[in-house]
Scaffold this motif. Sequence first.
Motif, PDB file in Angstrom:
ATOM      1  N   UNK A   1       0.824  -1.211   0.000  1.00 27.76           N
ATOM      2  CA  UNK A   1       0.000   0.000   0.000  1.00 27.76           C
ATOM      3  C   UNK A   1       0.862   1.267   0.000  1.00 27.76           C
ATOM      4  N   UNK A   2       0.220   2.402  -0.319  1.00 27.98           N
ATOM      5  CA  UNK A   2       0.995   3.628  -0.545  1.00 27.98           C
ATOM      6  C   UNK A   2       0.402   4.863   0.129  1.00 27.98           C
ATOM      7  N   UNK A   3      -0.533   4.672   1.041  1.00 24.97           N
ATOM      8  CA  UNK A   3      -1.064   5.826   1.760  1.00 24.97           C
ATOM      9  C   UNK A   3      -2.059   6.645   0.968  1.00 24.97           C
ATOM     10  N   UNK A   4      -2.500   7.723   1.578  1.00 23.18           N
ATOM     11  CA  UNK A   4      -3.615   8.525   1.077  1.00 23.18           C
ATOM     12  C   UNK A   4      -3.200   9.758   0.289  1.00 23.18           C
ATOM     13  N   UNK A   5      -2.035  10.306   0.592  1.00 20.24           N
ATOM     14  CA  UNK A   5      -1.585  11.560  -0.006  1.00 20.24           C
ATOM     15  C   UNK A   5      -0.178  11.362  -0.556  1.00 20.24           C
ATOM     16  N   UNK A   6      -0.003  11.632  -1.847  1.00 26.82           N
ATOM     17  CA  UNK A   6       1.279  11.371  -2.492  1.00 26.82           C
ATOM     18  C   UNK A   6       2.412  12.186  -1.876  1.00 26.82           C
ATOM     19  N   UNK A   7       2.151  13.449  -1.525  1.00 26.36           N
ATOM     20  CA  UNK A   7       3.193  14.296  -0.929  1.00 26.36           C
ATOM     21  C   UNK A   7       3.547  13.822   0.480  1.00 26.36           C
ATOM     22  N   UNK A   8       2.536  13.463   1.265  1.00 27.98           N
ATOM     23  CA  UNK A   8       2.789  12.933   2.612  1.00 27.98           C
ATOM     24  C   UNK A   8       3.580  11.627   2.524  1.00 27.98           C
ATOM     25  N   UNK A   9       3.202  10.788   1.562  1.00 28.09           N
ATOM     26  CA  UNK A   9       3.880   9.510   1.370  1.00 28.09           C
ATOM     27  C   UNK A   9       5.352   9.733   1.040  1.00 28.09           C
ATOM     28  N   UNK A  10       5.627  10.659   0.117  1.00 22.05           N
ATOM     29  CA  UNK A  10       7.012  10.972  -0.252  1.00 22.05           C
ATOM     30  C   UNK A  10       7.784  11.501   0.954  1.00 22.05           C
ATOM     31  N   UNK A  11       7.133  12.349   1.741  1.00 22.25           N
ATOM     32  CA  UNK A  11       7.763  12.904   2.943  1.00 22.25           C
ATOM     33  C   UNK A  11       8.152  11.798   3.925  1.00 22.25           C
ATOM     34  N   UNK A  12       7.233  10.876   4.185  1.00 17.66           N
ATOM     35  CA  UNK A  12       7.502   9.815   5.148  1.00 17.66           C
ATOM     36  C   UNK A  12       8.591   8.867   4.665  1.00 17.66           C
ATOM     37  N   UNK A  13       8.607   8.587   3.377  1.00 11.12           N
ATOM     38  CA  UNK A  13       9.684   7.750   2.836  1.00 11.12           C
ATOM     39  C   UNK A  13      11.038   8.410   3.080  1.00 11.12           C
ATOM     40  N   UNK A  14      11.105   9.701   2.829  1.00 10.65           N
ATOM     41  CA  UNK A  14      12.359  10.429   3.021  1.00 10.65           C
ATOM     42  C   UNK A  14      12.762  10.428   4.495  1.00 10.65           C
ATOM     43  N   UNK A  15      11.810  10.692   5.382  1.00  8.21           N
ATOM     44  CA  UNK A  15      12.104  10.727   6.815  1.00  8.21           C
ATOM     45  C   UNK A  15      12.581   9.377   7.330  1.00  8.21           C
ATOM     46  N   UNK A  16      12.021   8.308   6.778  1.00  2.00           N
ATOM     47  CA  UNK A  16      12.371   6.964   7.226  1.00  2.00           C
ATOM     48  C   UNK A  16      13.491   6.338   6.395  1.00  2.00           C
ATOM     49  N   UNK A  17      14.054   7.173   5.494  1.00  2.53           N
ATOM     50  CA  UNK A  17      15.206   6.763   4.669  1.00  2.53           C
ATOM     51  C   UNK A  17      14.909   5.507   3.851  1.00  2.53           C
ATOM     52  N   UNK A  18      13.728   5.510   3.245  1.00  4.48           N
ATOM     53  CA  UNK A  18      13.348   4.425   2.342  1.00  4.48           C
ATOM     54  C   UNK A  18      13.511   4.925   0.908  1.00  4.48           C
ATOM     55  N   UNK A  19      14.438   4.350   0.175  1.00  7.59           N
ATOM     56  CA  UNK A  19      14.712   4.742  -1.204  1.00  7.59           C
ATOM     57  C   UNK A  19      13.747   3.998  -2.122  1.00  7.59           C
ATOM     58  N   UNK A  20      12.879   4.708  -2.843  1.00  2.00           N
ATOM     59  CA  UNK A  20      11.935   4.025  -3.741  1.00  2.00           C
ATOM     60  C   UNK A  20      12.634   3.137  -4.771  1.00  2.00           C
TER      61      UNK A  20
END
Length: 295
Positions: free
Chosen positions: A62-81
């Motif tokens: 799954x990828x969450x509800x908001x694309x910008x929030x999702x991108x933010x959380x990936x960056x904060x958690x250091x998850x490289x797409x």
Amino acid sequence: MPRSFFVGVVICFGLLAASAHAQEAAKQLTILYDAFSKSSELKKDWGYSALVQYGGKRILYDTGNDADFFAHNLKQLKVDPASLDCVIISHRHGDHTNGLLYLLKVQPNISIYTPNDEAFGTPSPRAWFTEGVESLPKHMRYFDGKPPANVPHGTAWQTAKIERVPATRELVKGVDLIATVSQVKGTLELPELSLALHTPKGLVILTGCGHSGMEKIVAEASGLDQRIHLLAGGFHLVTSSDADIEQVGLNLRERWKVNLLAPGHCTGERAFQILQRLFGDRYLYAGSGETIPLP
């Protein structure tokens, strides 16, 4: 060449090998997106996303509800797409799919597995067009009275590499996709995919919302292994009565022998409280940003 050069090469290869080994050895579930968290750095929003690291694979669920929030959380958690192997979408609702709008910009060729749902491009049944009225004039007939063999629905992710999954199946060795269809009022006929990992201690099952009912999902998964080590994700009990929540919790504990529980998303605060009481120290907090070790 100077000795320092060779030392540097050895150190570099050592670090690369260590990094590769660490990534392969990682066995954990990380919650990337939810409406509750201990972290003030993460965006809280109604939706769900989790990263599964197991067997050398990095699977986004799954990828969450908001694309910008999702991108933010990936960056904060250091998850490289770019490090992701594939994406599993549990069901068609926007609070599980909208992060794809970001992900497909940075990983346009990533493999995406979805339920067999028209939202992801399933074809329309040909019977809709073939049982026509031959006496009608041609301009009133669907496709001039000569319908094609296959009429796929469009999808918001038309260019994505999507594979629809109509039945429970193996994704890769040790990882299965559990397909269910809801028979519950409000989400009737909604197809959904859960994820099951085979571990030495039994199955780890991850759900997006559990619209089909947690017991139905566990029953389907138990055909692979009757030992349920961990059940995590959204349990869709947010509007259920306390009595119904209690019964589901007791059944998961006593009938299905679920060892660990890690509820999130649409489980609901009342259900958090009741399930925590029923499972005690076998209840795991699973807010956004949390990492749960897997066996």
